[in-house]
Write an enzyme that holds these catalytic residues in place. Structure first.
Site, PDB file in Angstrom:
ATOM      1  N   ASP A 132     -13.573 154.178  25.859  1.00  0.00           N
ATOM      2  CA  ASP A 132     -14.437 153.386  26.735  1.00  0.00           C
ATOM      3  C   ASP A 132     -13.853 151.976  26.761  1.00  0.00           C
ATOM      4  OD1 ASP A 132     -16.004 155.634  26.706  1.00  0.00           O
ATOM      5  OD2 ASP A 132     -17.834 154.633  26.038  1.00  0.00           O
ATOM      6  N   HIS A 195      -9.687 158.890  21.725  1.00  0.00           N
ATOM      7  CA  HIS A 195      -9.629 160.348  21.818  1.00  0.00           C
ATOM      8  C   HIS A 195      -8.329 160.806  22.468  1.00  0.00           C
ATOM      9  CE1 HIS A 195     -14.040 161.112  20.944  1.00  0.00           C
ATOM     10  NE2 HIS A 195     -13.983 159.787  21.062  1.00  0.00           N
ATOM     11  N   SER A 309     -10.275 145.674  19.415  1.00  0.00           N
ATOM     12  CA  SER A 309      -9.147 146.577  19.565  1.00  0.00           C
ATOM     13  C   SER A 309      -8.693 146.721  21.010  1.00  0.00           C
ATOM     14  CB  SER A 309      -9.526 147.955  19.033  1.00  0.00           C
ATOM     15  OG  SER A 309     -10.738 148.379  19.637  1.00  0.00           O
TER      16      SER A 309
END
Length: 342
Positions: A132, A195, A309
Protein backbone atom coordinates in the site's frame (compact mmCIF):
# COMPACT_ATOMS: atom_id res chain seq x y z
CA UNK A 1 27.57 49.57 23.29
CA UNK A 2 28.35 49.61 19.58
CA UNK A 3 31.70 47.93 20.15
CA UNK A 4 30.04 45.14 22.17
CA UNK A 5 27.50 44.51 19.40
CA UNK A 6 30.28 44.52 16.80
CA UNK A 7 32.27 42.06 18.85
CA UNK A 8 29.28 39.74 19.18
CA UNK A 9 28.64 39.90 15.43
CA UNK A 10 32.31 39.10 14.80
CA UNK A 11 32.16 36.11 17.16
CA UNK A 12 29.05 34.79 15.40
CA UNK A 13 30.75 35.14 12.01
CA UNK A 14 33.88 33.40 13.25
CA UNK A 15 31.79 30.51 14.65
CA UNK A 16 29.89 30.21 11.37
CA UNK A 17 33.11 30.19 9.34
CA UNK A 18 34.74 27.62 11.64
CA UNK A 19 31.58 25.47 11.58
CA UNK A 20 31.40 25.63 7.79
CA UNK A 21 35.08 24.68 7.55
CA UNK A 22 34.56 21.66 9.82
CA UNK A 23 31.52 20.52 7.81
CA UNK A 24 33.48 20.90 4.55
CA UNK A 25 36.42 18.94 6.01
CA UNK A 26 34.10 16.13 7.11
CA UNK A 27 32.42 16.13 3.68
CA UNK A 28 35.77 15.84 1.87
CA UNK A 29 36.81 12.99 4.19
CA UNK A 30 33.58 11.09 3.49
CA UNK A 31 33.85 11.67 -0.25
CA UNK A 32 37.45 10.39 -0.25
CA UNK A 33 36.28 7.26 1.57
CA UNK A 34 33.59 6.69 -1.06
CA UNK A 35 36.07 7.23 -3.88
CA UNK A 36 38.66 4.90 -2.29
CA UNK A 37 35.97 2.17 -2.06
CA UNK A 38 35.11 2.63 -5.74
CA UNK A 39 31.76 4.33 -5.04
CA UNK A 40 29.92 0.99 -4.71
CA UNK A 41 26.43 2.55 -4.57
CA UNK A 42 27.19 4.91 -7.49
CA UNK A 43 26.07 7.96 -5.51
CA UNK A 44 26.51 11.59 -6.45
CA UNK A 45 27.66 12.60 -2.98
CA UNK A 46 26.61 16.25 -2.80
CA UNK A 47 26.93 18.42 0.27
CA UNK A 48 23.13 18.29 0.70
CA UNK A 49 23.22 14.48 0.80
CA UNK A 50 26.17 14.59 3.18
CA UNK A 51 24.28 16.87 5.58
CA UNK A 52 21.23 14.58 5.44
CA UNK A 53 23.44 11.55 6.15
CA UNK A 54 24.95 13.44 9.09
CA UNK A 55 21.53 14.45 10.46
CA UNK A 56 19.89 11.02 9.99
CA UNK A 57 22.90 8.71 10.21
CA UNK A 58 22.62 5.20 11.60
CA UNK A 59 23.68 5.98 15.15
CA UNK A 60 21.34 8.98 15.39
CA UNK A 61 18.46 6.60 14.63
CA UNK A 62 18.94 4.71 17.90
CA UNK A 63 16.61 6.98 19.88
CA UNK A 64 13.86 6.47 17.28
CA UNK A 65 14.44 2.73 17.49
CA UNK A 66 14.15 2.83 21.29
CA UNK A 67 10.82 4.69 21.08
CA UNK A 68 9.59 2.30 18.41
CA UNK A 69 10.50 -0.79 20.43
CA UNK A 70 9.57 0.46 23.92
CA UNK A 71 6.84 -1.70 25.48
CA UNK A 72 3.63 0.17 26.16
CA UNK A 73 1.84 -0.44 29.48
CA UNK A 74 -1.08 -2.77 28.82
CA UNK A 75 -3.59 -0.44 30.53
CA UNK A 76 -2.90 2.49 28.16
CA UNK A 77 -1.78 0.54 25.08
CA UNK A 78 -5.06 0.73 23.16
CA UNK A 79 -5.69 4.49 23.72
CA UNK A 80 -2.10 5.37 22.81
CA UNK A 81 -2.18 3.33 19.61
CA UNK A 82 -5.63 4.67 18.72
CA UNK A 83 -4.23 8.20 19.03
CA UNK A 84 -1.22 7.21 16.89
CA UNK A 85 -3.59 5.76 14.28
CA UNK A 86 -5.71 8.93 14.18
CA UNK A 87 -2.62 11.16 13.86
CA UNK A 88 -1.17 9.02 11.05
CA UNK A 89 -4.43 8.27 9.26
CA UNK A 90 -4.21 4.48 9.71
CA UNK A 91 -7.35 2.43 9.00
CA UNK A 92 -8.09 0.43 12.17
CA UNK A 93 -10.94 -1.47 10.53
CA UNK A 94 -8.37 -3.53 8.57
CA UNK A 95 -6.13 -4.75 11.39
CA UNK A 96 -6.09 -8.41 12.35
CA UNK A 97 -5.76 -8.07 16.16
CA UNK A 98 -7.18 -5.77 18.85
CA UNK A 99 -4.99 -2.78 19.63
CA UNK A 100 -4.09 -3.98 23.13
CA UNK A 101 -2.30 -6.99 21.57
CA UNK A 102 0.39 -4.79 19.96
CA UNK A 103 3.06 -4.38 22.68
CA UNK A 104 5.05 -1.65 20.89
CA UNK A 105 4.62 1.06 18.27
CA UNK A 106 6.87 -1.02 16.02
CA UNK A 107 4.47 -3.96 16.33
CA UNK A 108 1.60 -1.68 15.35
CA UNK A 109 3.48 -0.33 12.31
CA UNK A 110 4.21 -3.90 11.15
CA UNK A 111 0.62 -5.07 11.79
CA UNK A 112 -1.00 -7.75 9.67
CA UNK A 113 -4.32 -7.21 7.89
CA UNK A 114 -7.46 -9.20 8.55
CA UNK A 115 -8.29 -11.94 6.05
CA UNK A 116 -9.90 -10.59 2.88
CA UNK A 117 -8.76 -7.00 3.42
CA UNK A 118 -7.00 -7.00 0.03
CA UNK A 119 -8.09 -8.54 -3.25
CA UNK A 120 -5.24 -10.25 -5.14
CA UNK A 121 -5.51 -10.06 -8.94
CA UNK A 122 -3.53 -13.19 -9.77
CA UNK A 123 -3.99 -13.26 -13.56
CA UNK A 124 -1.10 -14.88 -15.48
CA UNK A 125 1.87 -12.72 -16.53
CA UNK A 126 0.88 -9.77 -14.37
CA UNK A 127 2.80 -7.70 -11.85
CA UNK A 128 0.90 -6.56 -8.75
CA UNK A 129 1.59 -3.84 -6.25
CA UNK A 130 3.75 -5.26 -3.44
CA UNK A 131 2.55 -2.63 -0.93
CA UNK A 132 0.00 0.00 0.00
CA UNK A 133 1.86 3.10 -1.15
CA UNK A 134 2.16 6.20 -3.31
CA UNK A 135 3.96 5.85 -6.64
CA UNK A 136 7.06 8.08 -6.66
CA UNK A 137 8.32 7.08 -10.09
CA UNK A 138 7.92 4.52 -12.85
CA UNK A 139 9.82 3.88 -16.03
CA UNK A 140 11.91 1.54 -18.12
CA UNK A 141 15.54 1.14 -19.15
CA UNK A 142 16.51 0.14 -22.67
CA UNK A 143 20.06 1.52 -22.75
CA UNK A 144 22.58 -0.42 -20.59
CA UNK A 145 24.81 2.66 -20.64
CA UNK A 146 22.19 4.76 -18.83
CA UNK A 147 20.96 3.01 -15.68
CA UNK A 148 20.31 6.15 -13.63
CA UNK A 149 16.54 6.42 -13.20
CA UNK A 150 13.94 8.69 -11.59
CA UNK A 151 13.69 8.68 -7.80
CA UNK A 152 10.79 11.15 -7.62
CA UNK A 153 9.63 11.69 -11.18
CA UNK A 154 7.94 15.06 -10.82
CA UNK A 155 10.97 16.49 -8.97
CA UNK A 156 13.67 15.21 -11.33
CA UNK A 157 15.77 13.44 -8.69
CA UNK A 158 17.49 10.18 -9.62
CA UNK A 159 19.33 7.09 -8.35
CA UNK A 160 21.41 4.33 -9.91
CA UNK A 161 19.73 0.95 -10.40
CA UNK A 162 23.03 -1.00 -10.10
CA UNK A 163 23.95 1.15 -7.09
CA UNK A 164 20.68 0.28 -5.38
CA UNK A 165 20.60 -3.44 -6.23
CA UNK A 166 24.30 -4.28 -6.06
CA UNK A 167 24.08 -5.78 -9.58
CA UNK A 168 23.37 -4.37 -13.03
CA UNK A 169 20.04 -5.82 -14.28
CA UNK A 170 20.74 -4.74 -17.86
CA UNK A 171 23.82 -6.96 -18.31
CA UNK A 172 21.90 -10.01 -19.59
CA UNK A 173 19.00 -8.21 -21.25
CA UNK A 174 17.84 -9.61 -24.61
CA UNK A 175 17.04 -7.33 -27.57
CA UNK A 176 13.25 -7.80 -27.25
CA UNK A 177 13.19 -7.14 -23.49
CA UNK A 178 13.45 -4.14 -21.21
CA UNK A 179 13.97 -3.40 -17.52
CA UNK A 180 11.00 -1.78 -15.80
CA UNK A 181 11.12 -0.12 -12.39
CA UNK A 182 8.78 1.45 -9.87
CA UNK A 183 9.55 3.35 -6.65
CA UNK A 184 6.87 3.32 -3.93
CA UNK A 185 6.66 5.36 -0.73
CA UNK A 186 4.85 3.84 2.25
CA UNK A 187 3.43 6.72 4.26
CA UNK A 188 3.25 6.67 8.08
CA UNK A 189 -0.42 5.59 8.07
CA UNK A 190 0.00 2.90 5.44
CA UNK A 191 0.00 -0.84 6.02
CA UNK A 192 3.74 -1.55 6.39
CA UNK A 193 4.19 -5.06 5.01
CA UNK A 194 5.29 -5.95 1.48
CA UNK A 195 4.07 -8.88 -0.60
CA UNK A 196 5.08 -10.91 -3.60
CA UNK A 197 4.16 -8.96 -6.77
CA UNK A 198 3.74 -12.09 -8.88
CA UNK A 199 4.75 -15.76 -8.87
CA UNK A 200 8.21 -14.80 -7.57
CA UNK A 201 10.97 -17.40 -7.17
CA UNK A 202 13.75 -16.00 -4.98
CA UNK A 203 17.32 -17.23 -5.46
CA UNK A 204 19.39 -14.70 -3.52
CA UNK A 205 19.29 -11.80 -1.10
CA UNK A 206 21.56 -8.92 -0.15
CA UNK A 207 21.40 -6.62 2.84
CA UNK A 208 23.18 -3.30 2.44
CA UNK A 209 24.16 -1.52 5.65
CA UNK A 210 23.15 2.13 5.40
CA UNK A 211 21.70 5.29 6.87
CA UNK A 212 18.17 6.11 7.99
CA UNK A 213 17.27 9.10 5.82
CA UNK A 214 13.54 9.88 5.46
CA UNK A 215 12.15 8.49 2.19
CA UNK A 216 9.16 10.83 1.88
CA UNK A 217 8.99 13.03 -1.25
CA UNK A 218 9.98 16.00 0.94
CA UNK A 219 13.50 14.51 1.04
CA UNK A 220 13.66 12.16 -1.95
CA UNK A 221 12.32 14.93 -4.18
CA UNK A 222 15.16 17.29 -3.25
CA UNK A 223 18.35 15.26 -3.50
CA UNK A 224 19.53 12.27 -5.52
CA UNK A 225 20.49 8.78 -4.26
CA UNK A 226 18.53 8.67 -0.99
CA UNK A 227 17.52 5.03 -1.61
CA UNK A 228 21.13 4.08 -2.35
CA UNK A 229 22.58 5.37 0.94
CA UNK A 230 19.82 3.92 3.13
CA UNK A 231 19.66 0.49 4.78
CA UNK A 232 17.92 -1.98 2.48
CA UNK A 233 17.29 -5.63 1.65
CA UNK A 234 17.24 -6.70 -2.01
CA UNK A 235 15.49 -9.94 -2.96
CA UNK A 236 16.51 -11.26 -6.39
CA UNK A 237 14.99 -14.02 -8.47
CA UNK A 238 12.72 -14.70 -11.42
CA UNK A 239 9.13 -14.39 -12.59
CA UNK A 240 7.49 -15.49 -15.84
CA UNK A 241 8.89 -12.42 -17.62
CA UNK A 242 12.52 -12.92 -16.56
CA UNK A 243 14.60 -11.51 -13.71
CA UNK A 244 12.99 -9.68 -10.81
CA UNK A 245 14.40 -7.68 -7.87
CA UNK A 246 12.51 -6.19 -4.93
CA UNK A 247 14.35 -3.65 -2.76
CA UNK A 248 12.88 -3.00 0.70
CA UNK A 249 14.36 0.36 1.73
CA UNK A 250 14.33 1.29 5.42
CA UNK A 251 14.20 4.79 6.83
CA UNK A 252 14.00 6.01 10.44
CA UNK A 253 14.33 2.50 11.93
CA UNK A 254 17.35 1.14 10.01
CA UNK A 255 17.14 -2.28 11.66
CA UNK A 256 13.37 -2.43 11.28
CA UNK A 257 13.25 -4.33 7.96
CA UNK A 258 12.23 -7.96 8.43
CA UNK A 259 11.49 -10.97 6.21
CA UNK A 260 8.68 -13.47 6.77
CA UNK A 261 8.72 -15.95 3.86
CA UNK A 262 11.57 -18.22 5.05
CA UNK A 263 13.03 -18.44 8.56
CA UNK A 264 16.60 -19.41 7.59
CA UNK A 265 16.75 -16.85 4.79
CA UNK A 266 15.63 -14.17 7.26
CA UNK A 267 18.37 -15.17 9.74
CA UNK A 268 20.97 -14.95 6.99
CA UNK A 269 19.82 -11.40 6.23
CA UNK A 270 20.55 -10.08 9.73
CA UNK A 271 21.86 -6.48 9.91
CA UNK A 272 25.59 -6.06 9.32
CA UNK A 273 28.12 -3.44 10.37
CA UNK A 274 29.86 -0.99 8.07
CA UNK A 275 28.15 1.23 5.52
CA UNK A 276 27.73 -0.02 1.95
CA UNK A 277 27.88 3.32 0.14
CA UNK A 278 31.07 4.18 2.07
CA UNK A 279 32.91 0.85 2.15
CA UNK A 280 30.97 -1.75 0.14
CA UNK A 281 29.87 -3.70 3.24
CA UNK A 282 26.94 -6.03 2.58
CA UNK A 283 25.43 -9.34 3.71
CA UNK A 284 24.65 -11.89 0.98
CA UNK A 285 22.85 -15.23 0.95
CA UNK A 286 22.05 -17.74 -1.79
CA UNK A 287 19.33 -20.35 -1.91
CA UNK A 288 21.06 -23.79 -2.03
CA UNK A 289 21.70 -25.01 -5.57
CA UNK A 290 19.31 -27.68 -6.73
CA UNK A 291 16.49 -26.49 -4.45
CA UNK A 292 14.70 -24.66 -7.26
CA UNK A 293 14.56 -21.44 -5.25
CA UNK A 294 12.00 -20.15 -2.77
CA UNK A 295 8.58 -19.94 -4.45
CA UNK A 296 6.19 -17.15 -3.45
CA UNK A 297 2.64 -16.96 -4.75
CA UNK A 298 1.18 -13.61 -5.91
CA UNK A 299 0.20 -11.57 -2.86
CA UNK A 300 1.97 -13.79 -0.33
CA UNK A 301 3.78 -11.98 2.49
CA UNK A 302 7.50 -11.39 2.04
CA UNK A 303 8.25 -9.13 5.01
CA UNK A 304 7.68 -5.69 6.41
CA UNK A 305 8.93 -2.57 8.16
CA UNK A 306 8.72 -1.44 11.77
CA UNK A 307 8.78 2.23 10.75
CA UNK A 308 9.12 4.43 7.62
CA UNK A 309 9.96 2.78 4.33
CA UNK A 310 9.98 2.54 0.55
CA UNK A 311 9.87 -0.34 -1.93
CA UNK A 312 11.59 -0.33 -5.32
CA UNK A 313 10.50 -3.01 -7.79
CA UNK A 314 12.80 -3.79 -10.74
CA UNK A 315 12.04 -6.51 -13.29
CA UNK A 316 12.55 -7.70 -16.84
CA UNK A 317 9.55 -7.63 -19.18
CA UNK A 318 8.69 -7.91 -22.89
CA UNK A 319 9.41 -4.71 -24.80
CA UNK A 320 5.69 -4.01 -25.33
CA UNK A 321 4.75 -3.99 -21.62
CA UNK A 322 3.12 -0.81 -20.31
CA UNK A 323 2.23 0.54 -16.87
CA UNK A 324 -1.39 0.82 -15.74
CA UNK A 325 -0.56 3.46 -13.09
CA UNK A 326 1.44 6.68 -12.97
CA UNK A 327 3.49 8.88 -10.61
CA UNK A 328 1.43 10.19 -7.71
CA UNK A 329 -1.14 7.39 -7.89
CA UNK A 330 -2.14 5.49 -4.77
CA UNK A 331 -1.82 1.70 -5.06
CA UNK A 332 -2.78 -1.18 -2.77
CA UNK A 333 -1.41 -4.66 -2.24
CA UNK A 334 -2.59 -6.97 -5.04
CA UNK A 335 -3.57 -4.18 -7.47
CA UNK A 336 -2.47 -4.85 -11.05
CA UNK A 337 0.38 -2.61 -12.17
CA UNK A 338 0.82 -3.97 -15.68
CA UNK A 339 0.05 -6.92 -17.90
CA UNK A 340 3.14 -8.13 -19.71
CA UNK A 341 2.73 -8.13 -23.50
CA UNK A 342 4.24 -11.28 -24.97
Amino acid sequence: MLSIVSAMVLVVWVLLVVGAAIVEWQYQRAWKKIADAGNPADVGYTRVLFLLCWLFEREQARWRMRICEAKLPSMVRAPILRLVAVCLGADLSEIRKPLDLYPTIGDFFSRELRDGARSIDAAPDTVLSPADATVLSIGSVNDPKNTRVAQVEVKGTTFSLPGLLGIDPTKTLAADRKIMYMALHLGPGDYHRFHSPTQFTIFSGRRFAGEGLPVSPVVTGRTNDVFSVNERIVLSGEWSGGQMHLAAVGAAHVRGIFLSFDEQFAKDMAPSEGMYYLDGCQTCTQVPKGSGGLHNAPGSSLGGFRLGSAVVLVFEAPAGSTWRVGPGDRVRVGQQLLAAQT
